[in-house]
Write an enzyme that holds these catalytic residues in place. Structure first.
Site, PDB file in Angstrom:
ATOM      1  N   GLU A  76       6.690   8.674  23.444  1.00 45.84           N
ATOM      2  CA  GLU A  76       8.057   8.887  23.907  1.00 45.84           C
ATOM      3  C   GLU A  76       8.056   9.445  25.329  1.00 45.84           C
ATOM      4  O   GLU A  76       7.028   9.913  25.838  1.00 45.84           O
ATOM      5  CB  GLU A  76       8.769   9.881  22.984  1.00 45.84           C
ATOM      6  CG  GLU A  76       8.816   9.461  21.524  1.00 45.84           C
ATOM      7  CD  GLU A  76       9.750   8.292  21.271  1.00 45.84           C
ATOM      8  OE1 GLU A  76      10.623   8.025  22.131  1.00 45.84           O
ATOM      9  OE2 GLU A  76       9.602   7.638  20.225  1.00 45.84           O
ATOM     10  N   PHE A  93      19.862   1.077  13.301  1.00 53.99           N
ATOM     11  CA  PHE A  93      19.413  -0.275  13.671  1.00 53.99           C
ATOM     12  C   PHE A  93      18.565  -0.204  14.942  1.00 53.99           C
ATOM     13  O   PHE A  93      18.734  -1.001  15.859  1.00 53.99           O
ATOM     14  CB  PHE A  93      20.629  -1.187  13.859  1.00 53.99           C
ATOM     15  CG  PHE A  93      20.341  -2.660  13.726  1.00 53.99           C
ATOM     16  CD1 PHE A  93      19.300  -3.126  12.941  1.00 53.99           C
ATOM     17  CD2 PHE A  93      21.150  -3.581  14.382  1.00 53.99           C
ATOM     18  CE1 PHE A  93      19.064  -4.481  12.817  1.00 53.99           C
ATOM     19  CE2 PHE A  93      20.920  -4.943  14.273  1.00 53.99           C
ATOM     20  CZ  PHE A  93      19.874  -5.403  13.482  1.00 53.99           C
ATOM     21  N   GLY A 113       2.577   4.688   8.485  1.00 50.03           N
ATOM     22  CA  GLY A 113       3.094   3.346   8.739  1.00 50.03           C
ATOM     23  C   GLY A 113       2.869   2.420   7.558  1.00 50.03           C
ATOM     24  O   GLY A 113       3.340   2.681   6.450  1.00 50.03           O
ATOM     25  N   GLY A 150      14.514   0.057  12.010  1.00 54.66           N
ATOM     26  CA  GLY A 150      15.627  -0.546  11.289  1.00 54.66           C
ATOM     27  C   GLY A 150      15.704  -2.045  11.516  1.00 54.66           C
ATOM     28  O   GLY A 150      15.977  -2.824  10.591  1.00 54.66           O
ATOM     29  N   THR A 151      15.451  -2.466  12.739  1.00 55.77           N
ATOM     30  CA  THR A 151      15.427  -3.898  13.052  1.00 55.77           C
ATOM     31  C   THR A 151      14.307  -4.597  12.288  1.00 55.77           C
ATOM     32  O   THR A 151      14.485  -5.705  11.766  1.00 55.77           O
ATOM     33  CB  THR A 151      15.253  -4.114  14.564  1.00 55.77           C
ATOM     34  OG1 THR A 151      16.355  -3.509  15.249  1.00 55.77           O
ATOM     35  CG2 THR A 151      15.200  -5.598  14.905  1.00 55.77           C
ATOM     36  N   VAL A 172       4.553   8.384   6.293  1.00 58.37           N
ATOM     37  CA  VAL A 172       3.173   8.767   6.590  1.00 58.37           C
ATOM     38  C   VAL A 172       2.308   7.516   6.715  1.00 58.37           C
ATOM     39  O   VAL A 172       2.187   6.748   5.761  1.00 58.37           O
ATOM     40  CB  VAL A 172       2.577   9.668   5.484  1.00 58.37           C
ATOM     41  CG1 VAL A 172       1.147  10.081   5.844  1.00 58.37           C
ATOM     42  CG2 VAL A 172       3.437  10.899   5.255  1.00 58.37           C
ATOM     43  N   LYS A 180       3.351  15.037   8.569  1.00 58.66           N
ATOM     44  CA  LYS A 180       2.756  14.101   7.611  1.00 58.66           C
ATOM     45  C   LYS A 180       1.790  14.810   6.675  1.00 58.66           C
ATOM     46  O   LYS A 180       1.746  14.522   5.472  1.00 58.66           O
ATOM     47  CB  LYS A 180       2.056  12.971   8.370  1.00 58.66           C
ATOM     48  CG  LYS A 180       3.027  12.151   9.223  1.00 58.66           C
ATOM     49  CD  LYS A 180       2.303  11.241  10.196  1.00 58.66           C
ATOM     50  CE  LYS A 180       3.302  10.507  11.090  1.00 58.66           C
ATOM     51  NZ  LYS A 180       2.656   9.677  12.123  1.00 58.66           N
TER      52      LYS A 180
END
Length: 433
Positions: free
Chosen positions: A190, A11, A134, A15-16, A132, A205
């Site tokens: 990140e 989540f 989005g 996930g959200t 791959v 990808k």
């Protein structure tokens, strides 16, 4: 059948997004599918953080096993990431006869063969559109829309972090460090950006796309990978003067007996549509025998764009459940017995054009020495810029070549680097025309 039950594992951000779409667009999905997609459970170790979505009591739990073991769950959606627990949960779900949807490109690229084999044996679906590009329907396009085509090549910008950084350097004159910091501040990168900026995410990808396009086993290990961390504003500025932009490209080409599979910074012409894909956007161009050239373009990451791709897979599987269809489309586009072990061409064997930048002492005869070594290794020069300004005590000499062999280029640059008039390691950027 009145409803199809979905269990969501993980989540986090994506996930959200999946949960929001399933809940907020429930009526649209019902109108399109003829059944309700019921989000029965969400499992996550964090059940306290507010994700900005109102859930019915009892939906959010911290026990993934309970979701997988529930006999009423039809589809398991894995949004955990990584290659440990995620693989374990996916294989357990498949073993229990549940269909699976994932966005986990790292897992698919490294261990996808095992997962696909398990799903085929059990007769369940595996959806992975979101792994791959989005929200770009690149996997659906290759598996379905281009089923009648021989795909000759694919070239893609498949990492939004790298594209954002290169765009900031190109458009704003930012340093690599400043552009990376901005990407991190905006949530595109990140805290540890290594997977993105060193090209590994893009390679994951490409490994998946090559398998789909060419009917080959998933092969990550043999992909040539080079990131963008050594690209400088100086080289980007020189590229612009020659009429090029620098992009991190994933390149897959079918050569009949082998496949070129490489990820590296690449100069592309300003009239190439990919040169206008900026910021965090992604794009893929495909060249096929029947369609010719085509391009897909869109957001390659983010809560809602990636969530949209995941829900698209859920909807496809739901339609198959309703219609009683089973394994209508092969998971990797080709039937399992048609998948071949096609070798990846070693990067030393490729032929392409090159950009070189040499840092050299400002003396007569330097250019002729460098050109002589290039000629010795069958490398023909198409253009030369010798800048008069000194940079850290040396004058930059910039060259573009005609098509040359990578192995010859490496030998020539090694010899040039050993010249007493060359003061730094030569810079090489490949050019795709």
């Amino acid at each position: 059948m009145k409803k199809i039950n979905v269990g969501l594992l993980g989540f986090g951000t994506v996930g959200t997004g999946v949960a929001k779409i399933l809940i907020n667009n429930k009526d649209i999905l019902h109108a399109r599918l003829g059944v309700d997609l019921n989000l029965k459970y969400i499992a996550d170790i964090d059940t306290k953080t507010d994700r900005g979505i109102q859930l019915e009591p009892g939906i959010l739990i911290n026990d993934a096993a309970r979701v997988i073991d529930d006999p009423e769950i039809d589809i398991i959606v894995e949004m955990i990431g990584g290659q440990g627990a995620a693989k374990e949960f996916i294989l357990k779900a498949i073993d229990k006869g549940k269909h699976v949807v994932t966005a986990n490109k790292a897992l698919l690229a490294s261990q996808g063969a095992e997962i696909v084999k398990a799903a085929d044996k059990k007769g369940v679906e595996l959806g992975y559109e979101a792994s791959v590009g989005g929200c770009m329907p690149i996997i659906k396009s290759v598996r379905e829309s281009l089923a009648g085509n021989k795909i000759n090549s694919m070239t893609g910008i498949l990492n939004g972090t790298c594209n954002y950084i290169l765009s900031k350097i190109t458009d704003d004159g930012s340093s690599f460090e400043d552009a990376l910091a901005q990407a991190q501040a905006k949530g595109f990168a990140e805290a540890d950006p290594t997977l993105d900026i060193e090209g590994f995410d893009t390679a994951h990808k490409l490994a998946v796309l090559n398998a789909l396009a060419y009917g080959m086993e998933i092969n990550l290990n043999d992909i040539y990978i080079e990131g963008i961390s050594k690209i400088t504003p100086l080289d980007i500025a020189f590229a612009w003067e020659f009429g090029y932009k620098v992009k991190l490209l994933a390149i897959g080409k079918y050569n009949g007996n082998s496949v070129e599979a490489r990820v590296h910074p690449t100069m592309i012409s300003l009239d190439n549509p990919l040169s206008n894909v900026n910021g965090s956007l992604n794009a893929v161009t495909i060249s096929a025998d029947a369609t010719g050239d085509m391009m897909l373009y869109g957001h390659g990451a983010g809560m809602m764009p990636t969530g949209s791709a995941v829900v698209g897979d859920i909807a496809d599987i739901a339609r198959n459940i309703v219609s009683g269809s089973k394994n209508r489309i092969p998971i990797l586009s080709y039937k399992p017995d048609a998948v071949k072990k096609i070798p990846v061409m070693p990067v030393d064997e490729i032929f392409t054009n090159y950009y070189f930048r040499f840092a050299a002492a400002d003396r007569p005869g330097v250019l002729s020495k460098i050109a002589g070594i290039l000629g010795k290794f069958n490398i023909s020069i198409s253009s030369v810029h010798q800048k008069g300004r000194e940079i850290q005590g040396s004058v930059p000499i910039v060259m573009l070549t005609h098509t040359a062999k990578e192995a010859d280029v490496k030998k020539a640059l090694e010899e040039i680097q050993n010249l007493d008039v060359v003061t730094d390691k030569p810079v090489l950027i490949r050019i795709e025309e």
